[in-house]
Design a protein around this motif. Structure first.
Motif, PDB file in Angstrom:
ATOM      1  N   GLN A  10       0.762  -1.342   0.009  1.00 49.82           N
ATOM      2  CA  GLN A  10      -0.054   0.033  -0.013  1.00 49.82           C
ATOM      3  C   GLN A  10       0.799   1.304  -0.060  1.00 49.82           C
ATOM      4  O   GLN A  10       1.869   1.215   0.527  1.00 49.82           O
ATOM      5  CB  GLN A  10      -0.784  -0.032   1.210  1.00 49.82           C
ATOM      6  N   LYS A  34     -17.302   2.188   0.817  1.00 49.53           N
ATOM      7  CA  LYS A  34     -16.491   2.675   0.240  1.00 49.53           C
ATOM      8  C   LYS A  34     -16.815   2.481  -1.391  1.00 49.53           C
ATOM      9  O   LYS A  34     -17.020   1.239  -1.860  1.00 49.53           O
ATOM     10  CB  LYS A  34     -15.188   2.053   0.233  1.00 49.53           C
ATOM     11  N   GLY A  36     -15.583   2.217  -4.936  1.00 53.92           N
ATOM     12  CA  GLY A  36     -14.356   2.060  -5.703  1.00 53.92           C
ATOM     13  C   GLY A  36     -14.325   3.150  -6.955  1.00 53.92           C
ATOM     14  O   GLY A  36     -15.150   3.364  -7.393  1.00 53.92           O
ATOM     15  N   ASP A 219      -9.076   3.829   0.736  1.00 54.69           N
ATOM     16  CA  ASP A 219      -9.044   2.546   1.415  1.00 54.69           C
ATOM     17  C   ASP A 219      -8.474   2.666   3.029  1.00 54.69           C
ATOM     18  O   ASP A 219      -8.678   1.966   3.751  1.00 54.69           O
ATOM     19  CB  ASP A 219      -8.503   1.284   0.825  1.00 54.69           C
ATOM     20  N   PHE A 236     -17.378  -2.608   0.466  1.00 55.25           N
ATOM     21  CA  PHE A 236     -16.680  -1.951  -0.485  1.00 55.25           C
ATOM     22  C   PHE A 236     -17.197  -2.142  -1.679  1.00 55.25           C
ATOM     23  O   PHE A 236     -17.632  -3.372  -2.128  1.00 55.25           O
ATOM     24  CB  PHE A 236     -15.213  -2.780  -0.681  1.00 55.25           C
ATOM     25  N   THR A 238     -17.001  -2.445  -5.712  1.00 60.04           N
ATOM     26  CA  THR A 238     -16.093  -2.488  -6.740  1.00 60.04           C
ATOM     27  C   THR A 238     -16.751  -2.766  -8.079  1.00 60.04           C
ATOM     28  O   THR A 238     -17.928  -2.652  -8.186  1.00 60.04           O
ATOM     29  CB  THR A 238     -15.045  -3.527  -6.468  1.00 60.04           C
ATOM     30  N   LYS A 297      -6.771  -2.702  -0.427  1.00 62.60           N
ATOM     31  CA  LYS A 297      -7.953  -2.862  -0.134  1.00 62.60           C
ATOM     32  C   LYS A 297      -8.079  -3.982   0.622  1.00 62.60           C
ATOM     33  O   LYS A 297      -8.852  -4.050   1.642  1.00 62.60           O
ATOM     34  CB  LYS A 297      -8.978  -3.302  -1.412  1.00 62.60           C
ATOM     35  N   ILE A 313     -17.251  -7.353   0.260  1.00 60.01           N
ATOM     36  CA  ILE A 313     -16.404  -6.508  -1.039  1.00 60.01           C
ATOM     37  C   ILE A 313     -17.432  -7.113  -2.269  1.00 60.01           C
ATOM     38  O   ILE A 313     -17.439  -8.509  -2.323  1.00 60.01           O
ATOM     39  CB  ILE A 313     -15.094  -6.940  -1.311  1.00 60.01           C
TER      40      ILE A 313
END
Length: 346
Positions: A10, A34, A36, A219, A236, A238, A297, A313
């Protein structure tokens, strides 16, 4: 199949041992979401929003945030001029006649997608060196790009009647030291929640005490806020159905439905089971992505799960994302649900 947290590449790390705020919320936070960048923008098309996905995501958020029936009229809160619309729609009388609407406490954080990453990677903002003219210019350019996306997301939510307010980490005093969060005043987030607003934060260019500047990933922001706000669950959203054992573009890619996180930060795949227990997950990161992509992530999701908070996710703008946002998965995950759940296992 196991993976250690220390192997994350990261761009910016978070320190979960950071000082906890003494502020107490009037009501608990139900969910941190979140969005994405690849799900809400056309990531290979410079600074282009995926309008259909953003509209659908905003609608699903309204449906799951609102307490009680969500079938009533939607009163827009975006009263500014929009392209293709000559005059903004202002329904003052309708607001005067509307009974107070209660919302579950949600916090929204979004990535940059096709906004910001280009400017940051071309100028090297994520590597620091603010004394260099190119880096300083890139810092400004990156923030112009990501804050313009932030405004469009706030407006999309407002058009669904969601009382959303923009909050940029740089402007709110967030900073880093050696790419780890050094200062993060979340009091504004608490105050906004207690006032009935939905804070909308984003990945941002921030000052770094050692490097001069860097990129603070959305993230990383979400894991830091999860430690402070203790939401019931985290989602999350995505552009793919979840975490795969290899890049999703590979026709042999397999969706990892459940990942268990242990106290030491290591994680392993629970569902499906593999004959080869040493099988490694292969993850790709786009060349222009300065935030670490899926690597960050998963690492940050694992840190959240260690707090006892389930993380989902899932692909945005689908029936599966709606199920995750509604909280229904906390009781039981249907066999036909497509996504990845990451949980702490003592």
């Amino acid at each position: 199949m196991k993976q250690g947290m220390s192997e994350s590449k990261q761009a910016v790390g978070s320190k979960m041992e950071a000082k906890q705020t003494d502020i107490k919320l009037k009501a608990p936070v139900r969910c941190i979401v979140k969005l994405g960048g690849a799900a809400i923008t056309c990531k290979n098309d410079f600074e282009k929003i995926n309008e259909s996905n953003l509209v659908q995501v905003s609608s699903q958020l309204r449906e799951t945030m609102r307490i009680g029936s969500s079938s009533g009229p939607v009163l827009e809160m975006d009263w500014s001029k929009r392209q293709g619309i000559s005059e903004p729609t202002v329904t003052v009388d309708a607001f005067n006649q509307q009974e107070a609407v209660d919302y579950n406490n949600f916090v929204v954080i979004h990535g940059a997608g096709s906004f910001g990453h280009f400017q940051a990677s071309k100028s090297g903002v994520h590597r620091g060196g603010l004394n260099q003219p190119l880096v300083k210019a890139g810092f400004v350019a990156t923030r112009i790009s990501v804050t313009s996306l932030n405004l469009e997301i706030v407006r999309a939510l407002a058009r669904e009647g969601i009382p959303s307010v923009a909050m940029s980490p740089f402007s709110c005093g967030w900073s880093t030291r050696e790419r780890n969060i050094a200062s993060a005043d979340v009091s504004t987030v608490f105050e906004a929640l207690d006032s009935g607003f939905v804070p909308v934060l984003h990945g941002d260019a921030v000052l770094d005490e050692s490097l001069g500047c860097t990129i603070l990933s959305g993230d990383v922001i979400i894991s830091h806020l999860a430690a402070q706000l203790k939401p019931q669950f985290v989602v999350f959203l995505t552009d793919v159905f979840g975490v795969y054992d290899r890049p999703p573009s590979d026709p042999n890619a397999l969706l990892l439905r459940e990942i268990a996180v242990r106290e030491d930060g290591s994680w392993s795949v629970v569902k499906p089971t593999f004959e080869d227990t040493d099988k490694q997950v292969e993850i790709s990161v786009a060349s222009h992505d300065t935030t670490g992509g899926m690597v960050t992530k998963i690492s940050e999701a694992a840190m959240i799960a260690k707090l006892g908070i389930d993380v989902y996710i899932v692909k945005a703008a689908t029936e599966h994302s709606l199920a995750a946002l509604s909280g229904r998965l906390r009781d039981e995950i249907p066999e036909d649900w497509l996504g990845t759940v990451i949980r702490y296992v003592p």
